[in-house]
Motif scaffolding. Structure first.
Motif, PDB file in Angstrom:
ATOM      1  N   PRO A   1     -39.034  36.732  47.837  1.00 22.04           N
ATOM      2  CA  PRO A   1     -40.287  37.462  48.071  1.00 22.04           C
ATOM      3  C   PRO A   1     -41.250  36.561  48.862  1.00 22.04           C
ATOM      4  CG  PRO A   1     -39.641  37.570  45.757  1.00 22.04           C
ATOM      5  CD  PRO A   1     -38.745  36.575  46.420  1.00 22.04           C
ATOM      6  N   LEU A   2     -41.995  37.139  49.787  1.00 21.58           N
ATOM      7  CA  LEU A   2     -42.887  36.334  50.628  1.00 21.58           C
ATOM      8  C   LEU A   2     -43.877  35.518  49.800  1.00 21.58           C
ATOM      9  CD1 LEU A   2     -43.851  38.378  53.811  1.00 21.58           C
ATOM     10  CD2 LEU A   2     -42.512  36.297  53.628  1.00 21.58           C
ATOM     11  N   ASN A   3     -44.336  36.095  48.696  1.00 22.48           N
ATOM     12  CA  ASN A   3     -45.315  35.347  47.892  1.00 22.48           C
ATOM     13  C   ASN A   3     -44.709  34.144  47.181  1.00 22.48           C
ATOM     14  OD1 ASN A   3     -43.867  36.712  45.937  1.00 22.48           O
ATOM     15  ND2 ASN A   3     -45.656  37.577  44.911  1.00 22.48           N
ATOM     16  N   ARG A   4     -43.396  33.972  47.272  1.00 25.39           N
ATOM     17  CA  ARG A   4     -42.729  32.807  46.679  1.00 25.39           C
ATOM     18  C   ARG A   4     -42.393  31.731  47.710  1.00 25.39           C
ATOM     19  NH1 ARG A   4     -40.273  34.534  41.653  1.00 25.39           N
ATOM     20  NH2 ARG A   4     -42.017  35.565  40.651  1.00 25.39           N
ATOM     21  N   VAL A   5     -42.582  32.032  48.986  1.00 26.37           N
ATOM     22  CA  VAL A   5     -42.256  31.060  50.039  1.00 26.37           C
ATOM     23  C   VAL A   5     -43.333  29.973  50.041  1.00 26.37           C
ATOM     24  CG1 VAL A   5     -41.974  30.699  52.518  1.00 26.37           C
ATOM     25  CG2 VAL A   5     -41.032  32.751  51.446  1.00 26.37           C
ATOM     26  N   ASN A   6     -42.900  28.741  49.856  1.00 26.05           N
ATOM     27  CA  ASN A   6     -43.831  27.606  49.862  1.00 26.05           C
ATOM     28  C   ASN A   6     -43.984  27.005  51.247  1.00 26.05           C
ATOM     29  OD1 ASN A   6     -43.955  27.964  47.122  1.00 26.05           O
ATOM     30  ND2 ASN A   6     -42.726  26.185  46.619  1.00 26.05           N
ATOM     31  N   ALA A   7     -42.886  26.980  52.011  1.00 20.92           N
ATOM     32  CA  ALA A   7     -42.934  26.336  53.324  1.00 20.92           C
ATOM     33  C   ALA A   7     -41.810  26.858  54.196  1.00 20.92           C
ATOM     34  CB  ALA A   7     -42.810  24.823  53.172  1.00 20.92           C
ATOM     35  N   VAL A   8     -42.068  26.822  55.489  1.00 14.31           N
ATOM     36  CA  VAL A   8     -41.033  27.122  56.477  1.00 14.31           C
ATOM     37  C   VAL A   8     -41.191  26.101  57.593  1.00 14.31           C
ATOM     38  CG1 VAL A   8     -42.450  28.841  57.682  1.00 14.31           C
ATOM     39  CG2 VAL A   8     -39.975  28.897  57.939  1.00 14.31           C
TER      40      VAL A   8
ATOM     41  N   ASP B   1     -42.021  42.574  55.973  1.00 10.75           N
ATOM     42  CA  ASP B   1     -43.406  42.461  55.543  1.00 10.75           C
ATOM     43  C   ASP B   1     -43.518  42.162  54.050  1.00 10.75           C
ATOM     44  OD1 ASP B   1     -42.385  44.997  54.972  1.00 10.75           O
ATOM     45  OD2 ASP B   1     -44.302  46.005  55.258  1.00 10.75           O
ATOM     46  N   LYS B   2     -42.395  42.111  53.335  1.00 14.02           N
ATOM     47  CA  LYS B   2     -42.410  41.870  51.888  1.00 14.02           C
ATOM     48  C   LYS B   2     -41.601  40.651  51.452  1.00 14.02           C
ATOM     49  CE  LYS B   2     -43.938  46.237  50.807  1.00 14.02           C
ATOM     50  NZ  LYS B   2     -45.163  46.258  51.535  1.00 14.02           N
ATOM     51  N   ARG B   3     -40.553  40.294  52.230  1.00 13.27           N
ATOM     52  CA  ARG B   3     -39.628  39.261  51.765  1.00 13.27           C
ATOM     53  C   ARG B   3     -38.796  38.715  52.907  1.00 13.27           C
ATOM     54  NH1 ARG B   3     -35.321  43.146  48.748  1.00 13.27           N
ATOM     55  NH2 ARG B   3     -35.426  44.832  50.224  1.00 13.27           N
ATOM     56  N   ILE B   4     -38.026  37.680  52.593  1.00 10.40           N
ATOM     57  CA  ILE B   4     -37.027  37.157  53.517  1.00 10.40           C
ATOM     58  C   ILE B   4     -35.669  37.463  52.903  1.00 10.40           C
ATOM     59  CG2 ILE B   4     -36.080  35.106  54.637  1.00 10.40           C
ATOM     60  CD1 ILE B   4     -38.898  33.892  54.532  1.00 10.40           C
ATOM     61  N   ILE B   5     -34.822  38.109  53.691  1.00  5.03           N
ATOM     62  CA  ILE B   5     -33.517  38.555  53.209  1.00  5.03           C
ATOM     63  C   ILE B   5     -32.428  37.781  53.959  1.00  5.03           C
ATOM     64  CG2 ILE B   5     -31.945  40.523  52.989  1.00  5.03           C
ATOM     65  CD1 ILE B   5     -34.501  42.315  53.219  1.00  5.03           C
ATOM     66  N   PHE B   6     -31.517  37.183  53.205  1.00  4.83           N
ATOM     67  CA  PHE B   6     -30.366  36.477  53.771  1.00  4.83           C
ATOM     68  C   PHE B   6     -29.134  37.331  53.494  1.00  4.83           C
ATOM     69  CE2 PHE B   6     -33.509  33.400  52.515  1.00  4.83           C
ATOM     70  CZ  PHE B   6     -33.492  32.426  53.503  1.00  4.83           C
ATOM     71  N   LEU B   7     -28.388  37.691  54.544  1.00  2.94           N
ATOM     72  CA  LEU B   7     -27.189  38.511  54.378  1.00  2.94           C
ATOM     73  C   LEU B   7     -25.995  37.837  55.036  1.00  2.94           C
ATOM     74  CD1 LEU B   7     -28.495  42.103  55.254  1.00  2.94           C
ATOM     75  CD2 LEU B   7     -28.032  41.172  52.982  1.00  2.94           C
ATOM     76  N   ASP B   8     -24.872  37.861  54.329  1.00  8.40           N
ATOM     77  CA  ASP B   8     -23.611  37.363  54.868  1.00  8.40           C
ATOM     78  C   ASP B   8     -22.525  38.362  54.504  1.00  8.40           C
ATOM     79  OD1 ASP B   8     -21.391  35.930  55.783  1.00  8.40           O
ATOM     80  OD2 ASP B   8     -21.284  34.711  53.960  1.00  8.40           O
ATOM     81  N   LYS B   9     -22.089  39.133  55.483  1.00  6.77           N
ATOM     82  CA  LYS B   9     -21.003  40.091  55.285  1.00  6.77           C
ATOM     83  C   LYS B   9     -19.715  39.360  55.600  1.00  6.77           C
ATOM     84  CE  LYS B   9     -19.917  44.667  55.037  1.00  6.77           C
ATOM     85  NZ  LYS B   9     -18.983  44.686  53.959  1.00  6.77           N
ATOM     86  N   GLY B  10     -18.828  39.282  54.654  1.00  2.00           N
ATOM     87  CA  GLY B  10     -17.569  38.562  54.831  1.00  2.00           C
ATOM     88  C   GLY B  10     -16.747  39.091  55.993  1.00  2.00           C
ATOM     89  N   MET B  11     -15.801  38.294  56.460  1.00  2.00           N
ATOM     90  CA  MET B  11     -14.955  38.689  57.597  1.00  2.00           C
ATOM     91  C   MET B  11     -14.164  39.964  57.298  1.00  2.00           C
ATOM     92  SD  MET B  11     -15.374  36.822  60.173  1.00  2.00           S
ATOM     93  CE  MET B  11     -14.134  36.199  61.259  1.00  2.00           C
ATOM     94  N   ILE B  12     -13.642  40.063  56.098  1.00  2.00           N
ATOM     95  CA  ILE B  12     -12.817  41.216  55.762  1.00  2.00           C
ATOM     96  C   ILE B  12     -13.512  42.103  54.730  1.00  2.00           C
ATOM     97  CG2 ILE B  12     -10.605  41.962  54.802  1.00  2.00           C
ATOM     98  CD1 ILE B  12      -9.460  39.294  55.927  1.00  2.00           C
ATOM     99  N   TYR B  13     -14.084  41.503  53.706  1.00  2.00           N
ATOM    100  CA  TYR B  13     -14.760  42.282  52.668  1.00  2.00           C
ATOM    101  C   TYR B  13     -15.835  41.412  52.022  1.00  2.00           C
ATOM    102  CZ  TYR B  13     -11.959  39.585  49.401  1.00  2.00           C
ATOM    103  OH  TYR B  13     -11.389  38.559  48.696  1.00  2.00           O
ATOM    104  N   GLY B  14     -16.639  42.053  51.209  1.00  2.00           N
ATOM    105  CA  GLY B  14     -17.646  41.334  50.444  1.00  2.00           C
ATOM    106  C   GLY B  14     -18.978  41.214  51.172  1.00  2.00           C
ATOM    107  N   MET B  15     -20.025  41.019  50.376  1.00  2.00           N
ATOM    108  CA  MET B  15     -21.369  40.843  50.905  1.00  2.00           C
ATOM    109  C   MET B  15     -22.107  39.883  49.990  1.00  2.00           C
ATOM    110  SD  MET B  15     -24.006  41.411  52.841  1.00  2.00           S
ATOM    111  CE  MET B  15     -23.671  42.785  53.886  1.00  2.00           C
ATOM    112  N   LYS B  16     -22.721  38.875  50.603  1.00  2.00           N
ATOM    113  CA  LYS B  16     -23.580  37.973  49.845  1.00  2.00           C
ATOM    114  C   LYS B  16     -24.999  38.207  50.333  1.00  2.00           C
ATOM    115  CE  LYS B  16     -20.779  34.403  50.852  1.00  2.00           C
ATOM    116  NZ  LYS B  16     -20.454  33.011  51.102  1.00  2.00           N
ATOM    117  N   GLN B  17     -25.922  38.214  49.403  1.00  2.00           N
ATOM    118  CA  GLN B  17     -27.319  38.338  49.805  1.00  2.00           C
ATOM    119  C   GLN B  17     -28.198  37.504  48.892  1.00  2.00           C
ATOM    120  OE1 GLN B  17     -27.825  42.645  49.484  1.00  2.00           O
ATOM    121  NE2 GLN B  17     -29.399  42.341  47.956  1.00  2.00           N
TER     122      GLN B  17
END
Length: 187
Positions: A86-93, A66-82
Motif C-alpha cells: 500500500p502506498l501509505n506503507r512505502v518508506n522510500a524509493v 494511485d493506491k499501491r505498488i503491485i509486483f507481478l510475476d507470471k510464470g513461464m508456463i503456469y503460476g502467478m506471484k504477486q
C-alpha cells in the motif's frame, strides 16, 4: 478516469502503450503480467506507471497505482506471484543507473525490494512517479485531517461536551459554564 476492469483488449493495449511511452518501458518481458493486471486492480484504481526488471531471479512487472505498488510475476508456463505494498506503507524509493540498465529499490516498513536490470530510461520516471504519488497521498491525508479538525472545532455539540467536561471536573464554575453555553448556542 480509465476503467481497467471493463476495458476491451484494444482499449487496454492503447492505455498500456500510452503509459509505456510516458515511462520509457517497452512491455517486452511483461506482456503476460499486463494481461493479468486488470484482475488484480480494484474498482476505479488508476495505473500511474509501470516498469519491469529482475527481482529474486525472475522478471517482474512493477505497477504504481494511485493506491499501491503491485509486483507481478507470471510464470513461464503456469503460476502467478504477486506482492503488494500500500502506498501509505512505502518508506522510500530510490534508483540508480548504469550504462544501459539501472535498479529501483522500494522500501516499506518490513523489507526492501531491489529490482535490477530495469531499462535505464524508466528508472528516473518510475521513481519520480512514486515520489509524486506519495506527495499526493500526504497532501490528501493532511487536507482530510485539517477538514476533520475544522469540523470538530465548528461543531457546537462537541464544544458543549468539552465545556460540560470542564465544569464536571471543577475547572470552570456553573456561572462560567452558563455564559459559555449561551455563546455557543447563539453563534
Amino acid at each position: 478516469m480509465f476503467d481497467f476492469k471493463n476495458a476491451s483488449k484494444d482499449e487496454l493495449q492503447n492505455e498500456y502503450n500510452r503509459i509505456a511511452k510516458e515511462m520509457g518501458d517497452d512491455q517486452f518481458f511483461t506482456k503476460k503480467e499486463l494481461h493479468y493486471l486488470p484482475q488484480v486492480l480494484r474498482e476505479g484504481e488508476q495505473v500511474l506507471g509501470f516498469s519491469s526488471g529482475l527481482m529474486d531471479g525472475s522478471t517482474w512487472l512493477i505497477t504504481l497505482t494511485d493506491k499501491r505498488i503491485i509486483f507481478l510475476d507470471k510464470g513461464m508456463i503456469y503460476g502467478m506471484k504477486q506482492e503488494i505494498i500500500p502506498l501509505n506503507r512505502v518508506n522510500a524509493v530510490s534508483g540508480s543507473t548504469g550504462i544501459f540498465f539501472g535498479k529501483i529499490i522500494i522500501t516499506d516498513g518490513a523489507k526492501s525490494r531491489k529490482i535490477e536490470n530495469v531499462w535505464k530510461k524508466t528508472v528516473k520516471n518510475f521513481t519520480n512517479k512514486v515520489q509524486e504519488a506519495l506527495e499526493t497521498l500526504e497532501q490528501v491525508k493532511n487536507n482530510t485531517q485539517s477538514q476533520q479538525t475544522s469540523k470538530s472545532d465548528d461543531d457546537p455539540y462537541e464544544k458543549l461536551e468539552k465545556l460540560a467536561s470542564l465544569k464536571d471536573r471543577g475547572i470552570i464554575t456553573d456561572e462560567e459554564f452558563a455564559i459559555e453555553k449561551k455563546k455557543i448556542l447563539c453563534s
